[in-house]
Enzyme design. Structure first.
Site, mmCIF file in Angstrom:
data_model
loop_
_atom_site.group_PDB
_atom_site.id
_atom_site.type_symbol
_atom_site.label_atom_id
_atom_site.label_comp_id
_atom_site.label_asym_id
_atom_site.label_seq_id
_atom_site.Cartn_x
_atom_site.Cartn_y
_atom_site.Cartn_z
ATOM 1 N N THR A 189 103.267 35.868 10.020
ATOM 2 C CA THR A 189 104.241 34.989 10.675
ATOM 3 C C THR A 189 105.266 34.431 9.683
ATOM 4 O OG1 THR A 189 102.673 34.310 12.339
ATOM 5 C CG2 THR A 189 104.288 32.672 11.754
ATOM 6 N N GLY A 215 98.355 31.796 10.016
ATOM 7 C CA GLY A 215 96.931 32.057 9.823
ATOM 8 C C GLY A 215 96.271 32.455 11.123
HETATM 9 N N1 ASP Z 1 99.314 32.425 13.384
HETATM 10 C C1 ASP Z 1 99.750 33.670 13.929
HETATM 11 C C2 ASP Z 1 99.000 33.955 15.201
HETATM 12 O O1 ASP Z 1 97.818 33.654 15.280
HETATM 13 C C3 ASP Z 1 99.537 34.803 13.006
HETATM 14 C C4 ASP Z 1 100.165 34.615 11.664
HETATM 15 O O2 ASP Z 1 100.234 33.536 11.131
HETATM 16 O O3 ASP Z 1 100.654 35.598 11.121
HETATM 17 O O4 ASP Z 1 99.580 34.516 16.098
#
Ligand code: ASP
Length: 345
Positions: free
Chosen positions: A210, A262
């Site tokens: 993300t 995360g």
């Molecule tokens: N937090 C994001 C999700 O769970 C994934 C990420 O941080 O890359 O969709």
């Protein structure tokens, strides 16, 4: 100690400080960004690869910094920074977003203004080139906070945002990652007889990436924004923390602005972004203490891996993560941009 040697010692200390603990130095305006936390393999990080990430992170942080320098709002700055990352295939947001189980892309984003506590979020959008721009439109031009799926796309069209084919978000690297993930899932699903349980066993490399930004402008206002493709091989319309105000994104001038990355399910259950701000406000503790407590204690105890970037209204920045790495960068008024990936950088 003479003033000169004190100064030298002070500068030397500054230069050796790791990027995750930059909070002791306040600033008139500042910006911090992330490009995702997770299992980033140090051995596979060639100098060329690292240089590519650092270049893009620096470009993004500078795009936001320039606007802040001109006196523009923290909101404008975080949008500019996030759009650089959304347009880059290196990160799991916009072009470069991960694939769903069905082989498409479903994007989530959110934004929050710390002065007014206005917020906007979108989830499961498939054809909006810049999901963070749509989240901003929801915040500015709708009476709602969160729009999803087809309705969000219709709203995007009405607001005149650029729409693209879903294939615009395709990249070969993410597709290969989907194929690898599906292979692993098939084996695990057979063994565990449950798709969700099998998905839990996927390594972090399939889960994160993300992007997000937080900033403080010259007027003392802070904002936060997050944009993502979610998790590789997600299914059944899964929505993560990124578009959930309080989980993946939160901002309040009284405390701080936070963008998370995360394992989203944990960030939702522990309402991570809002919890950091609440701890600052209610317990009167520093940004560094509050964010480190949540990321390195609460989340670690729960088994939730990832990290956050945060800024307060004085320009303190904190960037803790409990995974092996987190793509990140920051820049404070009058300083150069700093980009980093691993711990103690
Ligand atoms: N937090 C994001 C999700 O769970 C994934 C990420 O941080 O890359 O969709």
């Amino acid at each position: 100690m003479k003033l000169n040697s004190f100064k030298k010692l002070f500068v030397a200390t500054l230069l050796t400080l790791p990027i995750s603990t930059v909070s002791a130095f306040e600033a008139d305006f500042a910006i911090a960004i992330h490009g995702g936390a997770g299992t980033i393999n140090k051995a596979k990080m060639t100098p060329e690869k690292r240089a590519g990430y650092e270049k893009k992170l620096t470009e993004a942080v500078n795009a936001g910094y320039r606007l802040l320098e001109q006196g523009k709002s923290s909101q404008a700055a975080i949008i500019a920074a996030i759009q650089v990352l959304e347009d880059s295939p290196l990160f799991n947001a916009g072009r470069g977003a991960v694939y769903t189980f069905e082989g498409t892309h479903e994007l989530d984003a959110s934004i929050m203004d710390g002065r007014t506590l206005n917020a906007g979020a979108v989830s499961g959008v498939k054809n909006v080139k810049s999901p963070i721009a749509l989240a901003e439109q929801v915040m500015e031009n709708s009476v709602h906070v969160m729009l999803s799926g087809d309705g969000a796309e219709t709203f995007a069209e009405k607001q005149g945002l650029e729409l693209v084919e879903n294939s615009y978000f395709n990249t070969e690297a993410r597709y290969k990652s989907l194929l690898r993930a599906k292979k692993k899932l098939a084996v695990k699903e057979k063994e565990l007889k449950d798709f969700q349980a099998a998905h839990e066993t996927l390594e972090n490399e399939y889960k994160y990436g993300t992007v997000g930004a937080v900033a403080l402008d010259k007027n003392g206002n802070i904002s936060a924004g997050t944009s993502t493709g979610g998790m590789t091989a997600k299914r059944y319309g899964r929505i993560g923390d990124a578009p959930i105000i309080g989980a993946g994104t939160y901002a309040n001038n009284n405390s701080c602005a936070v963008s998370a990355t995360g394992h989203g399910e944990y960030f939702i259950r522990y309402h991570v972004a809002a919890d950091i701000c609440a701890r600052m406000e209610y317990q009167g503790i520093s940004l560094e203490e509050a964010s480190s407590k949540v990321v390195n204690e609460v989340l670690v105890k729960a088994g939730g891996s990832g990290g956050i970037i945060a800024i307060d209204a004085k320009g303190n920045i904190s960037m803790p993560f409990n995974s092996t790495g987190m793509y990140r960068a920051y820049r404070k008024a009058g300083q150069q941009a700093h980009a980093a990936i691993f711990r103690n950088e």
